[in-house]
Design an enzyme around this catalytic site. Sequence first.
Site, PDB file in Angstrom:
ATOM      1  N   HIS A 143       0.861  -1.183   0.000  1.00  0.00           N
ATOM      2  CA  HIS A 143       0.000   0.000   0.000  1.00  0.00           C
ATOM      3  C   HIS A 143       0.894   1.228   0.000  1.00  0.00           C
ATOM      4  O   HIS A 143       1.675   1.441   0.931  1.00  0.00           O
ATOM      5  CB  HIS A 143      -0.928   0.018   1.221  1.00  0.00           C
ATOM      6  CG  HIS A 143      -1.866   1.186   1.225  1.00  0.00           C
ATOM      7  ND1 HIS A 143      -3.121   1.133   0.666  1.00  0.00           N
ATOM      8  CD2 HIS A 143      -1.718   2.455   1.705  1.00  0.00           C
ATOM      9  CE1 HIS A 143      -3.716   2.307   0.808  1.00  0.00           C
ATOM     10  NE2 HIS A 143      -2.889   3.128   1.438  1.00  0.00           N
ATOM     11  N   CYS A 144       0.746   2.050  -1.041  1.00  0.00           N
ATOM     12  CA  CYS A 144       1.605   3.222  -1.192  1.00  0.00           C
ATOM     13  C   CYS A 144       0.852   4.467  -0.740  1.00  0.00           C
ATOM     14  O   CYS A 144      -0.138   4.858  -1.368  1.00  0.00           O
ATOM     15  CB  CYS A 144       2.042   3.378  -2.647  1.00  0.00           C
ATOM     16  SG  CYS A 144       3.130   4.794  -2.906  1.00  0.00           S
ATOM     17  N   PRO A 145       1.299   5.122   0.333  1.00  0.00           N
ATOM     18  CA  PRO A 145       0.603   6.337   0.775  1.00  0.00           C
ATOM     19  C   PRO A 145       0.810   7.513  -0.171  1.00  0.00           C
ATOM     20  O   PRO A 145      -0.002   8.445  -0.181  1.00  0.00           O
ATOM     21  CB  PRO A 145       1.229   6.603   2.148  1.00  0.00           C
ATOM     22  CG  PRO A 145       2.577   5.965   2.091  1.00  0.00           C
ATOM     23  CD  PRO A 145       2.423   4.766   1.214  1.00  0.00           C
TER      24      PRO A 145
END
Length: 358
Positions: A133-135
Amino acid sequence: MSRCRPCRKLSSQQIPIICATVLLIGTTALFFVFVCPHLAVEYTLVIPVYEAILTLIVLASFANASIKDPGIIPRELLSSDQEDDFRVPLYKNVDINGITVRMKWCDTCKFYRPPRCSHCSICNNCIENFDHHCPWVDNCIGKRNYRYFFFFVFSLSIHIISVFVFSLLFVLEKKDDIRVAAVPIVIMVICGLAAIPVVGLTVFHIGLVSMGRTTNEQVTGKFRSGHNPFDQGCKNNCVETLCSSQYAKYIGFSESLRKEDSKPKQRKEKESKDEDGNTKNQAGGAELTDIKVEVTSNHTSQKIKGGVTSKNNHETRQQESRLLQPTAVVSVAPHASAMYVKSSLNGRTKTGSREVTV
């Protein structure tokens, strides 16, 4: 926004993507305003054209990585009569290219996760070929948007290096005038700080693509022994990951299937309702409820009171006999004991502990 990611209110989770967008667009705009005009005049127009095309590629990849469905697998809708989660085995084993791979039961989505699938605790969905999951793009990176993320970090690395080099060239020419070179120096500082993590991330993902692995598999050490059932060789891994056709979206496909499956059920329910309505009409108009039947031991006739008081018992019996159908007649034994019974055409009636079906 896509259907899998509904519009949400601004929260702390959107701060990284807002910062990344402002930093990317702001720094690029400063470069085009203060550096590109001088380079176009002193050298060639190819430099601003090259930077413009590269900027468009970066922004397009960034938008696709952020908006695209990463490969969300729809949740299974279990009915109440199905097995409880406690009865379901936690793992199931499948063989892939001669290697046993475990599939884990997901308590949230109610199915066994396919190989390489993982449940994201932030998005609260199971993602196929889950990478991470890439913020910075505010989205999960999975099977359907990994290529856009890879192109984003790869093109961004080239863009950062190019802007740094061209800004350095401008500063060297204008080193005598600090005021003119101040903005390019700021651009160089930003590019230098951003280049370290971005270029390192790009090199890391180049290695992952060549080995046919995901970030999740690499970090958790799922294939530490070296036996990766999904490794097809460096060339085939790159072609499949970056150059294959776009994968189908699960959400819309599953919703259409559920709608088609629900249509026959809705037709059956409608037909059953119509049949029930016809049966009621054939049974005769209004239903009779709360009808009192008085039975005496000295008479075999019935005295029916339908809620409306009448002066003459004979006239009351005639009126009620016109309303009642043959199916509503209650037969009573000649010498039955006195009792009061509440009756209905479509159900069962009780008097004390005794039960009578009408």
